[in-house]
Design a protein around this motif. Structure first.
Motif, short mmCIF file in Angstrom:
data_model
loop_
_atom_site.label_atom_id
_atom_site.label_comp_id
_atom_site.label_asym_id
_atom_site.label_seq_id
_atom_site.Cartn_x
_atom_site.Cartn_y
_atom_site.Cartn_z
N LEU A 22 -7.99 1.52 -2.10
CA LEU A 22 -7.10 0.40 -1.79
C LEU A 22 -7.88 -0.91 -1.81
N THR A 80 2.48 2.02 -3.47
CA THR A 80 1.60 2.11 -4.62
C THR A 80 1.52 3.55 -5.12
N ASP A 111 0.79 -1.23 0.00
CA ASP A 111 0.00 0.00 0.00
C ASP A 111 0.82 1.28 0.00
N THR A 170 4.41 8.22 -4.91
CA THR A 170 3.97 7.04 -4.20
C THR A 170 3.10 7.48 -3.03
N ARG A 171 2.29 6.55 -2.53
CA ARG A 171 1.31 6.92 -1.53
C ARG A 171 1.99 7.40 -0.24
N ASP A 172 3.09 6.75 0.13
CA ASP A 172 3.80 7.15 1.34
C ASP A 172 4.32 8.58 1.24
N LEU A 214 -5.67 11.25 -3.03
CA LEU A 214 -5.78 11.90 -1.73
C LEU A 214 -6.09 13.38 -1.92
N GLU A 239 -7.06 9.01 3.26
CA GLU A 239 -6.03 8.30 4.02
C GLU A 239 -6.60 7.02 4.65
N LEU A 246 1.42 11.10 1.27
CA LEU A 246 0.82 11.25 2.61
C LEU A 246 1.71 12.11 3.49
N SER A 276 -7.72 5.35 -0.03
CA SER A 276 -7.71 5.41 -1.49
C SER A 276 -6.36 5.88 -1.99
N ARG A 277 -6.16 5.76 -3.29
CA ARG A 277 -4.90 6.19 -3.89
C ARG A 277 -4.95 7.64 -4.32
N ALA A 311 0.03 7.11 -6.36
CA ALA A 311 -1.04 7.91 -5.78
C ALA A 311 -1.03 9.30 -6.38
#
Lengths: 277, 622
Positions: free
Chosen positions: A74, A9, A6, A159-161, A194, A185, A164, A191-192, A11
């Protein structure tokens, strides 16, 4: 499937406070996929999305612009719902659609908590249409057309990280400017796509109270019970049938021997069972 | 037999019209024949044909369970018809899906493309398997007439119990799974209906409906074919059904109580009315009627009870499938189009025709329903007017029904709305009375671009009397729904005469001499001219910065499109009482160097054909 974890992934992060509403993302999307001119139809929603508009800009009060697009959950409801697996999570992350598999049941449209998938209602050979996060471009190593086109970097790709972290950094840096929440979040499983914003974005969903349970998890208990139910029902019916059959055979021999009516016991067992189905 | 013939005529009429709609649907798509929208992707064809069809077929598994497993021999007369109805019910589901699915030729895809997580996948597979089981269960009846198949028939009869158990288990699964379908719509389905135990509720009501449907079918066919009434048997069935519905009501209200929804039933709104209606039809009326022995044992009473029970559960399915879905603010509620109703009715009618065919040609009942048309003793019939032979009664019947079918199809085609079929833009709306919508999406200038149109606001401004509506809704070109926005808001689109030099100089106009404006002894150009405000003190406020260097200035829309966001961000909304046809209402105050620089950058970009905010502009803006 070998999905990315996750965090890794892909985003998209959209900062509502930065968007100037120029609609370059919409134009880029339409050009990338050669989408037809859109005319208002009886069946269109007033959010600007349609089978020919995969992303749109919604104008809110005080010159706020909110970009709407598929959230690429996700745990997507549409992927869980599609009976033929036409909607899938790709290895890269985006939720993609295979028109060759689709049979047009539109269950995905019914279950989407964001009301994203749109339909070619005016065509004799209709497909479900939605943002695919430029899956073909990602495979070429490019970023989605919309994030590339944005002139003010209001919507960015990563990327999602990373995104975020960036979202929380921006909120922390200017706590007065933002509502302290990253949309996408946690809610509905995360979800991807944000959002961070200075206005409430609950209108993107059905305006209801959302919890963090993903939609597919709600049907999971029922779906897990399918095979046990089948086995239990078949077993019960076979057992009950066998017992009653045997009893009636005995009764028939009794009747032959004693020649008396003895059917009351069978009746009472019957009524109890028919209630249970 | 008069009743049978009359019934068949009605059924063929409906099938004929439905065929016309079906044709239109295949050629022009779903938008042309349904009122479905992106918000409401499932409508009557799923809610009634599929959900209702599966539910109506519940008679099959309930009756076979009672007869074969619990060995209640008195049900014997209705077992075969119940299996037949179940088979036809599932056939109707498959048939109805051929209209509803967007890509019906892919209906078989579920066999090779699997997604076991999907409730719909499970329903689909159960329906396919159960349809096969029902076919095997029922086929001994028609096979009776063909001696060559005797071996297969006896094999099927031998394994009947296995088929029955398989059928019951499959039915249990998909009757409940129809409820599971809506577990995935927690945000759409109203909380009165959305509950984790939806599958259980669906299953209980399916058992109830199975009993009611078996009764209704017996009542209907004994009436149509004037067979002997099975009153005491039906009294038993509805008698059992009332305890099932009692259980259903207890579970339903228990669930509402546990989820804390019981209190919200006290309010009166759309959803409570729907809920009340549903419970009244499905449970209260049939339950009370069955509790009165006099009603339960009488033929008319049973008609009432069975009809209420059947309609009630189908209503419940339709409500869960769409009517109880929450509607977002401003969206209108889905009401099925007549074309949708007629296709649903057509599918049911077609199945009814098949049912009549089976009972007339095979021993579904103890006694085959005798159709007089196949009676060899009957003489040919003659047309009363022309005295021409119209064949034997059998042939005459075929001729008549074919004629009915084709005429009905023609009438159906006649009624298809050309506008809707063409699916071009927003459909016209009747103008008899303004609907009072807040904001409509209209293609205001017929240029393919939709804009938000505050209809209610316009009504307040123009007036709501019928003759006021014609201000917009009258002088239209053919095919228009309204007068173009630009007809009234012309000033937004027209370029403005910034300065009409000809008019100022002409003797028919202002008739002023050159030297009133231009300094003597200098070239007569912009630089030598006085400010407009020297004369037009009333029109141009003091301090306005209009410099006339060209005769033509861009219109409001164009002006804003050139430099939209800059103005939006910094200026335009801060101007009180701005008048869009009066440039100076915004363009006042001194031209700052920043403004001028920005305008230059923008104008170069505009001239180059592409307006993009470059880092240069960005920097400037900061």
């Amino acid at each position: 499937m070998k999905h990315q974890p996750d965090g890794k992934t892909v985003a998209i992060l959209t900062d509502v406070t930065k968007c100037i509403g120029c609609r370059d993302c919409v134009v880029a999307c339409k050009q990338t996929y050669n989408l037809d001119k859109d005319v208002p139809r009886r069946w269109s929603n007033d959010d600007g999305l349609s089978s020919r508009n995969w992303t749109s800009i919604i104008e809110r009060e005080n010159n706020t612009f909110v970009r709407k697009q598929c959230r690429h959950c996700l745990e997507p409801a549409c992927v869980a719902a599609c009976p033929v697996g036409a909607l899938q999570i790709s290895d890269e992350g985006p939720v993609i659609y295979d028109s060759k598999k689709c049979m047009g049941c539109r269950y995905c449209m019914l279950v989407c908590p964001y009301g994203i998938p749109r339909y070619d209602w005016d065509l004799a050979v209709p497909f479900v249409r939605k943002c695919i996060m430029c899956f073909p471009r990602l495979q070429e190593g490019k970023q989605p057309a919309c994030t590339e086109a944005c002139p003010v970097e209001a919507t960015i790709f990563g990327t999602r990280d990373e995104l975020l972290a960036e979202a929380h950094r921006r909120i922390k840096a200017e706590p007065d400017k933002y509502i302290n929440k990253v949309w996408g979040e946690d809610e509905i499983g995360g979800s991807r796509v944000l959002y961070i914003s200075n206005v409430d974005l609950s209108f993107l969903t059905y305006g209801k109270n959302y919890d963090n349970k993903s939609v597919p998890s709600l049907a999971r208990p029922a779906m897990n019970a399918v095979l046990p139910t089948f086995a239990t029902m078949a077993g019960t019916m076979a057992g009950v049938g066998w017992i009653i059959n045997r009893r009636m055979k005995n009764m028939q021999t009794d009747e032959l021997e004693e020649n008396q009516d003895n059917s009351s016991s069978a009746v009472s067992s019957d009524e109890g069972d028919s209630n249970n189905g | 037999m008069d009743r049978v013939h009359r019934l068949k005529s009605v059924l063929w009429t409906i099938i004929g019209i439905a065929a016309a709609v079906g044709m239109t649907r295949y050629i022009f798509g779903l938008g042309a024949t349904t009122n479905l929208t992106d918000r409401v992707p499932w409508g009557l064809w799923i809610g009634f044909d599929v959900m209702g069809g599966v539910a109506l077929a519940a008679g099959g598994f309930v009756v076979t369970a009672i007869y074969y497993i619990f060995r209640r021999e008195e049900l014997h007369p209705i077992v075969k018809p119940a299996v037949l109805t179940a088979f036809l019910g599932y056939l109707a589901v498959a048939f109805g899906l051929l209209f509803d699915l967007g890509l019906p030729w892919n209906i078989w895809h579920m066999i090779i493309f699997w997604n076991p997580h999907s409730p719909l996948f499970e329903v689909g597979w159960c329906v396919m398997l159960y349809l096969a089981v029902l076919l095997l269960e029922f086929s001994p009846v028609p096979l009776e007439s063909f001696s060559a198949w005797a071996k297969i028939r006896s094999f099927l009869i031998k394994w009947k119990l296995v088929l029955v158990i398989l059928g019951i288990s499959l039915s249990t699964l998909h009757q409940s799974s129809l409820g599971s379908l809506f577990l995935l719509t927690p945000y759409k389905l109203h909380p009165f209906w959305y509950t984790p135990i939806l599958p259980i509720l669906f299953f209980i009501s399916a058992v109830y409906l199975g009993l009611m449907m078996a009764s209704w079918e017996s009542l209907f066919t004994t009436h149509v074919y004037r067979r002997e009434k099975e009153t005491s048997l039906i009294a038993h069935l509805v008698g059992a059904a009332r305890w099932v519905i009692l259980l259903y009501v207890i579970v339903r209200f228990g669930d509402l109580f546990v989820r804390g929804q019981l209190g919200s039933l006290a309010e009166i709104n759309y959803y409570t009315v729907m809920f009340g209606l549903e419970i009244t039809i499905v449970a209260i009326v049939p339950f009370i009627l069955t509790m009165i022995p006099k009603v339960r044992d009488s033929n008319p009473g049973q008609w009432f009870i069975a009809s209420f029970g059947v309609f009630g559960v189908v209503f419940n399915r339709t409500v869960t499938g769409g009517l109880a879905h929450l509607v977002q603010d401003g969206a209108s509620r889905y009401i099925p189009a007549w074309t949708e109703f007629i296709v649903s009715a057509g599918v049911v009618s077609f199945m009814a025709i098949l049912f009549l065919f089976f009972v007339e040609h095979f021993k579904v009942w103890e006694q085959r329903a005798a159709d007089p048309s196949v009676d060899p003793e009957k003489l040919p019939e003659f047309d009363k007017a022309s005295n021409a032979s119209i064949g034997t009664p059998l042939l005459a019947g075929w001729t008549k029904n074919s004629l009915i079918f084709i005429s009905a199809a023609a009438v159906g085609l006649m009624f298809m709305s050309g506008k809707k079929v063409a699916s071009q833009g927003i459909d016209s709306t009747p103008v008899s009375q303004a609907r009072g919508c807040e904001v409509l999406m209209v293609d205001g200038n017929l240029d393919g671009y939709g804009v938000k149109f505050p209809h209610a606001e316009h009504i307040t401004r123009i007036g709501s009397e019928p003759e006021k509506c014609t201000v917009c809704h009258h002088m239209n070109l053919p095919g228009d729904s309204q007068t173009e926005c630009s007809n009234c808001h012309s000033e937004m689109y027209q370029s403005v005469d910034a300065f009409r030099h000809d008019w100022h100089a002409s003797s028919d106009g202002a008739n002023i001499s050159c030297f009133k404006c231009h300094d003597k002894g200098k070239p007569k150009d912009v630089d030598s001219a006085v400010e407009c405000s020297e004369c037009h003190q009333d029109l141009i406020p003091a301090g306005a910065t209009i410099k006339v260097d060209q005769y033509n200035a861009p219109g409001y829309v164009d002006a804003l499109h050139i430099a939209c966001i800059r103005c939006h961000e910094t200026y335009i909304d801060t101007v009180a009482n701005r008048k869009i046809d009066e440039c100076s209402s915004c363009h006042k105050g001194a031209i700052t160097p920043e403004n001028k620089k920005f305008a230059e950058i923008v104008m170069t970009k505009v001239k180059a054909g592409k307006f993009q905010i470059t880092p240069e502009i960005k920097k400037d803006r900061e």
